[in-house]
Write a protein that holds these residues in place. Structure first.
Motif, mmCIF file in Angstrom:
data_model
loop_
_atom_site.group_PDB
_atom_site.id
_atom_site.type_symbol
_atom_site.label_atom_id
_atom_site.label_comp_id
_atom_site.label_asym_id
_atom_site.label_seq_id
_atom_site.Cartn_x
_atom_site.Cartn_y
_atom_site.Cartn_z
ATOM 1 N N TRP A 82 0.850 -1.185 0.000
ATOM 2 C CA TRP A 82 0.000 0.000 0.000
ATOM 3 C C TRP A 82 0.888 1.237 0.000
ATOM 4 O O TRP A 82 1.639 1.492 0.937
ATOM 5 C CB TRP A 82 -0.913 0.006 1.210
ATOM 6 N N TRP A 89 -2.367 0.472 -4.551
ATOM 7 C CA TRP A 89 -1.774 -0.819 -4.254
ATOM 8 C C TRP A 89 -0.714 -1.087 -5.315
ATOM 9 O O TRP A 89 -1.018 -1.255 -6.485
ATOM 10 C CB TRP A 89 -2.830 -1.918 -4.263
ATOM 11 N N SER A 259 0.814 2.291 9.273
ATOM 12 C CA SER A 259 -0.262 2.990 8.565
ATOM 13 C C SER A 259 -1.507 2.971 9.430
ATOM 14 O O SER A 259 -1.863 1.936 10.003
ATOM 15 C CB SER A 259 -0.553 2.318 7.219
ATOM 16 N N LEU A 264 -4.676 4.607 5.647
ATOM 17 C CA LEU A 264 -5.094 3.271 5.233
ATOM 18 C C LEU A 264 -6.110 3.357 4.097
ATOM 19 O O LEU A 264 -6.790 4.372 3.935
ATOM 20 C CB LEU A 264 -5.721 2.535 6.413
ATOM 21 N N GLN A 266 -9.363 3.379 2.412
ATOM 22 C CA GLN A 266 -10.703 3.571 2.951
ATOM 23 C C GLN A 266 -11.742 3.760 1.855
ATOM 24 O O GLN A 266 -12.826 3.195 1.909
ATOM 25 C CB GLN A 266 -10.740 4.785 3.892
ATOM 26 N N LEU A 271 -10.021 -0.314 -2.007
ATOM 27 C CA LEU A 271 -10.070 -1.612 -1.362
ATOM 28 C C LEU A 271 -9.537 -2.682 -2.308
ATOM 29 O O LEU A 271 -9.712 -2.602 -3.530
ATOM 30 C CB LEU A 271 -11.496 -1.953 -0.950
ATOM 31 N N MET A 356 0.177 -2.840 8.447
ATOM 32 C CA MET A 356 -1.129 -2.773 7.784
ATOM 33 C C MET A 356 -2.209 -3.456 8.611
ATOM 34 O O MET A 356 -3.269 -3.797 8.097
ATOM 35 C CB MET A 356 -1.049 -3.413 6.396
ATOM 36 N N TYR A 359 -5.857 -2.348 8.425
ATOM 37 C CA TYR A 359 -6.660 -2.469 7.205
ATOM 38 C C TYR A 359 -7.894 -3.320 7.494
ATOM 39 O O TYR A 359 -7.796 -4.442 8.006
ATOM 40 C CB TYR A 359 -5.835 -3.084 6.079
ATOM 41 N N ARG A 361 -10.207 -5.761 6.659
ATOM 42 C CA ARG A 361 -10.449 -6.828 5.690
ATOM 43 C C ARG A 361 -11.916 -7.230 5.612
ATOM 44 O O ARG A 361 -12.329 -7.875 4.631
ATOM 45 C CB ARG A 361 -9.599 -8.053 6.042
#
Length: 665
Positions: A82, A89, A259, A264, A266, A271, A356, A359, A361
């Motif tokens: 990221w 990404w 991060s 992150l 969002q 995503l 990360m 993040y 998920r």
């Protein structure tokens, strides 16, 4: 296909010509009714196979990934990073500098990276222009701003990358004392560092283009799926995504910063699920689809012709005798998922670095499978001869599919000392890979082969691919006898060796040769027996005692249990009968070199009509492969017509006379 991103070298494609294409296709076909989680297929880390030299550049990666696909690899570990500064990404382990990041403070030093407009193939410190190939036409606009790569739920720490991750997975980079790139400063002395499309940045140990993103990978993958959308070439594929934070461009060789919050992903377009669906939505099989199908087997996996029913014994079914059967642990077979519903890919979360950890998920939960999907085998160990000392899932005394003997998505790391030359003998399997496969475990490669990446030389990776062929012996199946000869049946049937150089492997035999017969209990995949009397192929169905039937192994573990049963069978008292082979239910009597698992089966592909054996695909859906009877072909042609109406104009290359090379099986 014009402007395709899938551009393998001819050398890569040539590794799957006869007899390899026929062998792999026949192996695929006999397993089409087995749940996809029991297929034993190797994993390859892209970080090892494509980025082992620290070169993260579009053109070389395009060639590398295309070559890996062309030699037959179908499961990939993708390390995705990221890049918070660009909200993308990326496949590059370090952030690509941006004007806002570099120019936000007057105290920021001059960027420590090099930008040039040409690439030297012999110098890792020189940058390159980016390939101008565009992204696929079906790319989702919502995902333009994001891209990245990923890894498997196993560490790839042995990859000879300049900054390999630690064994604990705590950081994706080593704590190098070098905090910035060793390259000379950029030509400009400005404190801003704008991203320049079409250039390669030298960032510490890495050379990266700004466009080496997860979107770029899925674009290549999409074009590969389009190019192989034929009844003979289609295969089910996997991407396992390891999640990292990219290191800062000022300190590319040091661990990334934590991060959190706004740093992150969002936004919906950022995503991972949006990136995967952007290019691959129609091909992607998702957790939500699996949950729906498990809850209603009557209208999903069981809602097929009897010939297409999933083979029993591989998962538990609740309410099997009622109107609402369901399962909690089952997976669809390949015939249903790929060739009836046209799904050809699953995406799985791998490891996630602590940086990360924030993040979310859960936002991807409907699209990407959790890391627990993969069953890592930590206790696998090898002897000096690359046989397994421990960890093999085969046990001759245990014929049940139990958690202890369950090869569902089982995977293990291969030894880091695989002996593979730059010009390997493709007819000599790599022992460690063959032994893992025979034990029901998918090998995972996390280091470069022959000290090279696949864009420079795909042959070592082709040798790796050929070594997981568990069915046919090297060089098999041999060409069938000319059908124009009256009564010709030579090389039209198959048998399994019980001894010799390739025990358990298959070879062609004359269908009139009397051999003992392989019999399997349809409800118990590992329960095999051998007939007490030899039979020719056309009478073999009468040789097995009920409930067993004349059969062919569908997985490596089934094959291992058949070999065990053959070796344990009492010897024959007739010296004139061949006891070194067992007849299996596989033949090409209808069409030469088109192998079907039915005594009176019909080849689902067109018969040869020219000298170079080019074929025209006439069955628009690949589900017909496993049916091997004419009535089922008619059914799935109708399904294909419905699919064309439902798929929003999706292009299917198997339609309108698309040609493919090789012999159908």
């Amino acid at each position: 296909m014009a402007d395709s991103l899938y551009v393998p070298d001819p050398t890569a494609g040539d590794t799957l010509v006869q007899p390899w294409d026929e062998a792999f296709r026949a192996q695929r076909d006999v397993g089409l009714l087995i749940p996809i989680n029991f297929h034993t297929v190797p994993w390859v880390s892209l970080r090892a196979a494509c980025f082992g030299n620290g070169q993260y550049e579009d053109t070389s990666f395009q060639k590398c990934f295309s070559n890996l696909l062309a030699v037959g690899l179908r499961r990939f570990i993708v390390d995705t990073y990221w890049d918070a500064s660009r909200s993308q990404w990326s496949l590059c382990p370090a952030q690509i500098p941006t004007a806002s990041a570099a120019g936000s403070s007057s105290t920021v030093p001059v960027p420590a990276f090099t930008i040039t407009s040409s690439l030297s193939s012999t110098s890792a410190g020189v940058t390159a222009t980016v390939s101008k190939a565009g992204f696929p036409k079906r790319q989702d606009g919502s995902s333009d701003a994001s891209s990245g790569s990923t890894r498997l739920s196993m560490e790839s720490s042995s990859v000879p990358s300049p900054t390999s991750s630690s064994a604990s997975g705590g950081s994706s980079r080593s704590g190098s004392s070098s905090s910035s790139s060793s390259a000379t400063p950029a030509p400009s002395t400005s404190t801003s560092a704008p991203v320049q499309e079409g250039f390669l940045y030298q960032l510490g140990s890495y050379n990266c283009t700004s466009t080496i993103t997860l979107n770029y990978l899925t674009g290549i993958f999409n074009d590969f799926l389009e190019a192989t959308s034929t009844t003979t070439d289609a295969s089910f594929t996997h991407l396992l995504l390891n999640i990292h934070a990219a290191a800062s461009w000022q300190h590319p060789n040091e661990p990334a910063q934590q991060s959190s919050g706004d740093l992150l992903p969002q936004a919906a377009g950022n995503l991972l699920s949006n990136i995967m669906k952007g290019n691959l939505s129609e091909e992607l099989y998702t957790p939500s689809k699996l949950a729906d199908e498990r809850a209603n087997l009557r209208n999903s996996w069981n809602n097929v012709d009897p010939e297409n029913k999933p083979r029993g014994g591989y998962y538990t079914v609740e309410g099997a005798n009622g109107n609402d059967p369901s399962t909690e642990d089952g997976w669809p077979d390949e015939a249903y998922a790929q060739f009836s519903k046209y799904y050809r890919l699953i995406a799985i979360f791998g490891t996630i670095d602590p940086q990360m950890g924030g993040y979310n998920r859960s936002l991807d939960a409907d699209t990407i499978f959790p890391s627990e999907t993969i069953s890592v085998q930590p206790d696998v160990s090898f002897s000096s001869s690359d046989s397994l000392n421990e960890g093999c899932l085969f046990d001759a005394s245990d014929k049940t599919v139990t958690p202890q003997r369950n090869s569902s998505f089982a995977v293990a790391v291969v030894p880091p000392t695989l002996s593979v030359s730059s010009n390997p003998d493709l007819f000599s399997p790599i022992p460690a890979i063959s032994n893992l496969t025979a034990c029901g475990i998918s090998p995972m490669l996390n280091h470069s082969l022959a000290n090279t990446t696949a864009d420079k030389n795909p042959l070592p990776y082709a040798a790796f691919t050929h070594s997981y062929l568990w069915s046919w012996a090297p060089g098999e199946p041999l060409n069938a006898t000319d059908a124009s000869i009256s009564g010709a049946t030579g090389n039209r049937c198959a048998a399994a060796y019980t001894e010799g150089a390739w025990p358990g492997r298959w070879h062609v035999v004359d269908c009139n040769t009397p051999l003992r017969v392989a019999c399997q209990d349809p409800s118990s995949p590992y329960s095999w027996s051998i007939s007490s009397h030899p039979k020719t192929y056309d009478s073999a169905t009468n040789a097995c005692a009920s409930p067993s039937t004349f059969s062919v192994p569908h997985t490596p573990l089934e094959n291992a249990h058949l070999l065990s049963a053959a070796r344990a069978a009492p010897p024959l008292d007739r010296s004139n009968i061949n006891t070194s082979s067992i007849l299996i239910n596989l033949n090409s009597m209808d069409v030469a070199d088109c192998w079907v698992a039915e005594v009176n089966g019909t080849c689902p592909y067109l018969a040869p009509d020219d000298q170079d054996q080019t074929r025209i695909v006439v069955v628009p859906t690949v589900a017909a492969i496993i049916i091997f009877v004419v009535t089922a072909l008619t059914f799935f042609v109708k399904c294909a017509a419905n699919r064309r109406d439902d798929k929003r104009g999706r292009r299917r290359r198997m339609l309108e006379g698309w040609e493919y090379e090789g012999v159908p099986s």
